[in-house]
Design a protein around this motif. Structure first.
Motif, PDB file in Angstrom:
ATOM      1  N   ASP A 153       0.921  -1.349  -0.020  1.00 22.87           N
ATOM      2  CA  ASP A 153      -0.106   0.068  -0.034  1.00 22.87           C
ATOM      3  C   ASP A 153       0.832   1.205   0.077  1.00 22.87           C
ATOM      4  O   ASP A 153       0.604   2.119  -0.881  1.00 22.87           O
ATOM      5  N   ARG A 154       1.983   1.224   0.726  1.00 22.67           N
ATOM      6  CA  ARG A 154       2.901   2.414   0.795  1.00 22.67           C
ATOM      7  C   ARG A 154       3.468   2.486  -0.304  1.00 22.67           C
ATOM      8  O   ARG A 154       4.103   3.834  -0.566  1.00 22.67           O
ATOM      9  N   LEU A 155       4.123   1.532  -0.975  1.00 22.43           N
ATOM     10  CA  LEU A 155       4.947   1.702  -2.046  1.00 22.43           C
ATOM     11  C   LEU A 155       4.037   2.420  -3.047  1.00 22.43           C
ATOM     12  O   LEU A 155       4.477   3.360  -3.802  1.00 22.43           O
ATOM     13  N   SER A 156       2.756   1.930  -3.175  1.00 25.06           N
ATOM     14  CA  SER A 156       1.927   2.530  -4.367  1.00 25.06           C
ATOM     15  C   SER A 156       1.554   4.044  -3.938  1.00 25.06           C
ATOM     16  O   SER A 156       1.393   4.848  -4.961  1.00 25.06           O
ATOM     17  N   ALA A 189      -3.982  -4.938  -6.108  1.00 26.95           N
ATOM     18  CA  ALA A 189      -4.704  -3.658  -6.279  1.00 26.95           C
ATOM     19  C   ALA A 189      -3.458  -2.539  -6.690  1.00 26.95           C
ATOM     20  O   ALA A 189      -3.810  -1.284  -7.140  1.00 26.95           O
ATOM     21  N   HIS A 190      -2.211  -3.159  -6.493  1.00 31.85           N
ATOM     22  CA  HIS A 190      -1.025  -2.136  -6.787  1.00 31.85           C
ATOM     23  C   HIS A 190      -0.054  -2.653  -7.951  1.00 31.85           C
ATOM     24  O   HIS A 190       0.547  -2.211  -8.666  1.00 31.85           O
ATOM     25  N   PHE A 191      -0.121  -4.147  -8.032  1.00 27.95           N
ATOM     26  CA  PHE A 191       0.757  -4.760  -9.070  1.00 27.95           C
ATOM     27  C   PHE A 191      -0.104  -5.490 -10.098  1.00 27.95           C
ATOM     28  O   PHE A 191      -1.007  -6.221  -9.524  1.00 27.95           O
ATOM     29  N   GLN A 192       0.490  -5.847 -11.128  1.00 28.75           N
ATOM     30  CA  GLN A 192      -0.139  -7.002 -11.914  1.00 28.75           C
ATOM     31  C   GLN A 192       0.475  -8.207 -11.651  1.00 28.75           C
ATOM     32  O   GLN A 192       1.312  -8.544 -11.117  1.00 28.75           O
ATOM     33  N   GLU A 193      -0.259  -9.475 -11.875  1.00 21.21           N
ATOM     34  CA  GLU A 193       0.368 -10.541 -11.487  1.00 21.21           C
ATOM     35  C   GLU A 193       1.669 -10.740 -12.087  1.00 21.21           C
ATOM     36  O   GLU A 193       2.442 -11.591 -11.355  1.00 21.21           O
ATOM     37  N   ASP A 194       2.114 -10.386 -13.327  1.00 22.83           N
ATOM     38  CA  ASP A 194       3.453 -10.591 -13.850  1.00 22.83           C
ATOM     39  C   ASP A 194       4.597  -9.728 -13.114  1.00 22.83           C
ATOM     40  O   ASP A 194       5.665  -9.765 -13.398  1.00 22.83           O
ATOM     41  N   GLN A 195       4.111  -9.044 -12.216  1.00 27.10           N
ATOM     42  CA  GLN A 195       4.960  -8.145 -11.265  1.00 27.10           C
ATOM     43  C   GLN A 195       5.073  -8.797 -10.029  1.00 27.10           C
ATOM     44  O   GLN A 195       5.832  -8.076  -9.087  1.00 27.10           O
ATOM     45  N   ILE A 196       4.300  -9.689  -9.628  1.00 24.73           N
ATOM     46  CA  ILE A 196       4.483 -10.500  -8.253  1.00 24.73           C
ATOM     47  C   ILE A 196       5.312 -11.848  -8.282  1.00 24.73           C
ATOM     48  O   ILE A 196       4.767 -12.683  -8.996  1.00 24.73           O
ATOM     49  N   TYR A 197       6.047 -11.876  -7.422  1.00 23.73           N
ATOM     50  CA  TYR A 197       6.900 -13.032  -7.342  1.00 23.73           C
ATOM     51  C   TYR A 197       7.168 -13.703  -6.132  1.00 23.73           C
ATOM     52  O   TYR A 197       7.535 -13.165  -5.054  1.00 23.73           O
ATOM     53  N   ARG A 198       6.463 -14.735  -5.722  1.00 26.88           N
ATOM     54  CA  ARG A 198       6.222 -15.570  -4.468  1.00 26.88           C
ATOM     55  C   ARG A 198       7.283 -16.431  -4.756  1.00 26.88           C
ATOM     56  O   ARG A 198       7.266 -17.482  -5.280  1.00 26.88           O
ATOM     57  N   ILE A 199       8.278 -16.535  -3.538  1.00 26.38           N
ATOM     58  CA  ILE A 199       9.507 -17.262  -3.661  1.00 26.38           C
ATOM     59  C   ILE A 199       9.093 -18.450  -2.840  1.00 26.38           C
ATOM     60  O   ILE A 199       8.760 -18.308  -1.677  1.00 26.38           O
ATOM     61  N   ASP A 200       9.429 -19.798  -3.635  1.00 24.65           N
ATOM     62  CA  ASP A 200       9.527 -20.899  -2.802  1.00 24.65           C
ATOM     63  C   ASP A 200      11.023 -21.315  -3.119  1.00 24.65           C
ATOM     64  O   ASP A 200      11.281 -21.744  -4.206  1.00 24.65           O
ATOM     65  N   HIS A 201      12.064 -21.438  -2.033  1.00 26.07           N
ATOM     66  CA  HIS A 201      13.392 -21.585  -2.416  1.00 26.07           C
ATOM     67  C   HIS A 201      13.732 -23.096  -2.959  1.00 26.07           C
ATOM     68  O   HIS A 201      14.550 -23.159  -3.750  1.00 26.07           O
TER      69      HIS A 201
END
Length: 482
Positions: free
Chosen positions: A130-133, A166-178
Motif C-alpha cells: 500500500d505504501r509503495l503505491s 490492487a497495486h501490481f499486475q500478476e506478472d509483477q508479483i514474485y512469490r518465492i519458494d526457495h
C-alpha cells in the motif's frame, strides 16, 4: 565447463527487513556472490530498509559482517566485499506509518528495473505494498518479491492476492519458494522433457508409486511460536512438497515459458483427490530435559504436528492407480530431501531361482548432496551362476560435473530471475489458492475430530503410523539417509 555469466542491466533492489536473519544468512550473501562473479554492473544499487535507525556505513558494515559469517568459504575475500558494499545504501522506514517513504522514493531511479524484496513478517506485506503505491514508487518496471507463507488458509491467501493486485499486475508479483531454485528441481524438468528415455515411462503403466521426502534433523527451537500456529502441513506440505509433487506429476507444457509451466502445475493441484483420514499420519517429536516439541513451542498442550505423512492420489489418466506418498518432519535421523520414483517390477522373471529382480528406482536428491541416482539390477560379478544384485547409476553433480563450480544457492538463481523478469520458478496467485483449497479441508478435519499427533522419538524416521501407512499397501519407505 563453467557456464558463461551474462550480466544483467542495472537495477535498484530495495530489501525490506534488511537487518533480519534471512537477509543476513541468505539474501545478502547471495547478492554478493552474484556481484562477485560479474553479474552486476557498477551502477546497480541495493537499498536496505527496516525500522532500525542505521546510516549507510553502519548498514555496509552489517552486510560485510554477514558475508564473512555466512558467505561461501574461500569466496569472501576482503577486496570483493569492499567493492560490493559500495553498491549499498540504507533508508529506515516505518512499514505501518509515513516515516521514511518519501526519502526511499528519492533514492530510486526512474529508468531501471525496481525490485522490492519483502523479507519481513507476512503481516506487513499489505502495508508495504500500500505504501509503495501511495508513495508513487510502483512503476511498470517494478517487481515485488514475497517470502512464504502466502496466507494461513484459502481466505487469507485470497485476501493477500487481492491486496497485491490492487497495486501490481500478476506478472509483477514474485512469490518465492526457495525449493524451486534448487539445481536438482530444475533438472527434474530437464530429465523428463529433454530425454526420450524417461517420458514414455512416466505414467501409471510403468510407475508403481512415488515417494517425496523432506526430512530435517533439527527441531523448531527458535521459531516455536510461529511453528505452533502453522505445523508441518502449512509450513511444508502446502507449499514445498506440493511444488515437488506438481513438477513430478505435471504434463509436458507446450513450451518452456512461465505461464505454460504454471498452467500445468495448477492442473495437477486441481486433480488431487481429497485425502482420507486413514491416509494421513501425524506426529510430534518428544524428548527429555526440555527437548520436546511442546517445550520448544512453549505450549505444553500443543496438538500441532511436527511430522506428517500422507498418501495422495492424482485423479487423471496419467496417474490413476499410482499413489504419491509425501512425508516431512522435524528431528528425524538426517537432513535429506528427495523424490524417489519406483518403477514397476518386470512382468516376468526369466531368471529361474534368481532372487532380486526388482523395478528400477530413480532418486532425485535435492539436499544435502544434489544429484540423480538410478537403481538397476545387474549380474553379481564372478562365477557361480546367475546371481543378481543391485547397482546404482549415480550422477552426483559435484562428481559428474567437476568443472561447473559449486551449485548456485537457490536464492542466487531466484533473485536473478526476478531481475530478468522470469517467473517460471515462482508461484502464481491461482496456484497458491488451489493449494490452500486442497489443504484447508484436511486441516479442518483434524480440529473437527480432535485427533492428536502420535509422539515419536528424535533421531528416528517418524511415528509408527507413518510406517503402517506404507505397510498396509505392501510398500516401504526409503530409509532416511540412504
Amino acid at each position: 565447463m563453467v557456464s558463461r555469466v551474462i550480466p544483467v542491466q542495472p537495477f535498484d533492489l530495495v530489501l525490506f527487513g534488511a537487518t533480519g536473519d534471512l537477509a543476513r544468512r541468505k539474501i545478502l550473501p547471495s547478492l554478493f556472490h552474484r556481484f562477485q562473479i560479474g553479474q552486476f554492473s557498477d551502477d546497480t544499487r541495493i537499498i536496505g530498509s527496516s525500522r532500525a535507525d542505521l546510516d549507510r556505513p553502519e548498514f555496509q558494515e552489517l552486510t560485510a559482517a554477514a558475508i564473512r559469517e555466512f558467505g561461501q568459504p574461500g569466496e569472501t575475500n576482503e577486496a570483493d566485499i569492499a567493492a560490493f558494499i559500495k553498491l549499498l545504501d540504507y533508508v529506515a522506514v516505518d512499514a505501518r506509518g509515513d516515516g521514511g517513504w518519501a526519502d526511499l522514493g528519492q533514492h530510486l531511479r526512474a529508468d531501471v528495473t525496481r525490485a522490492f524484496y519483502l523479507s519481513v513478517a507476512p503481516s506487513l506485506f499489505t502495508d508495504i505494498a500500500d505504501r509503495l503505491s501511495a508513495s508513487g514508487m510502483v512503476t511498470a518496471e517494478s517487481r515485488i518479491v514475497l517470502e512464504k507463507p502466502f496466507g494461513h488458509d484459502l481466505a487469507s491467501a485470497r485476501e493477500l492476492n487481492q491486496a497485491l493486485r490492487a497495486h501490481f499486475q500478476e506478472d509483477q508479483i514474485y512469490r518465492i519458494d526457495h525449493y524451486l531454485g534448487k539445481e536438482t528441481v530444475q533438472n527434474l524438468m530437464a530429465l523428463r522433457f529433454a530425454n526420450s528415455l524417461f517420458e514414455p515411462l512416466w505414467n501409471s503403466s510403468h510407475i508403481d508409486h512415488v515417494q517425496i521426502t523432506v526430512a530435517e534433523s533439527i527441531g523448531v527451537e527458535g521459531r516455536g511460536e510461529y511453528y505452533d500456529r502453522s505445523g508441518a502441513m502449512r509450513d511444508m506440505v502446502q507449499n514445498h512438497l506440493m511444488q515437488l509433487l506438481c513438477l513430478t506429476a505435471m504434463e509436458p507444457p507446450a513450451r518452456f515459458t512461465p505461464n505454460a509451466v504454471r498452467d500445468e502445475k495448477v492442473k495437477v493441484i486441481e486433480a488431487l483427490d481429497p485425502v482420507a483420514p486413514d491416509d494421513i499420519a501425524r506426529g510430534q517429536y518428544r524428548g527429555r530435559n526440555g527437548d520436546s516439541y511442546r517445550e520448544h513451542a512453549g505450549n505444553p498442550d500443543s496438538t500441532t504436528e511436527s511430522f506428517i505423512a500422507m498418501k495422495v492420489q492424482v485423479a487423471n489418466w496419467r496417474w490413476a492407480g499410482t499413489p504419491f506418498y509425501l512425508r516431512t518432519g522435524k528431528c528425524l535421523r538426517e537432513r535429506v530431501s528427495e523424490i524417489a520414483v519406483y518403477f514397476r517390477d518386470p512382468p516376468h522373471n526369466i531368471f529361474e531361482g534368481a532372487a532380486g529382480v526388482h523395478g528400477n528406482v530413480l532418486v532425485i536428491r535435492l539436499q544435502p548432496d544434489e544429484g540423480i541416482t538410478l537403481r538397476t539390477t545387474i549380474k553379481d560379478p564372478g562365477p557361480g551362476g546367475m546371481r543378481l544384485t543391485g547397482a546404482n547409476l549415480d550422477m552426483t553433480f559435484a562428481d559428474s560435473l567437476p568443472d561447473a563450480g559449486r551449485p548456485q544457492d537457490a536464492y542466487e538463481r531466484l533473485i536473478m530471475d526476478v531481475i530478468r523478469g522470469n517467473q517460471t520458478l515462482f508461484m502464481r496467485g491461482d496456484e497458491v489458492e488451489a493449494a490452500w483449497a486442497w489443504a484447508d479441508p484436511i486441516i479442518a478435519s483434524w480440529a473437527d475430530s480432535e485427533t492428536v499427533p502420535q509422539r515419536y522419538d528424535q533421531g528416528g524416521s517418524g511415528p509408527e503410523d507413518s510406517l503402517l501407512l506404507m505397510h498396509r499397501d505392501g510398500r516401504r519407505w526409503r530409509s532416511i539417509g540412504d
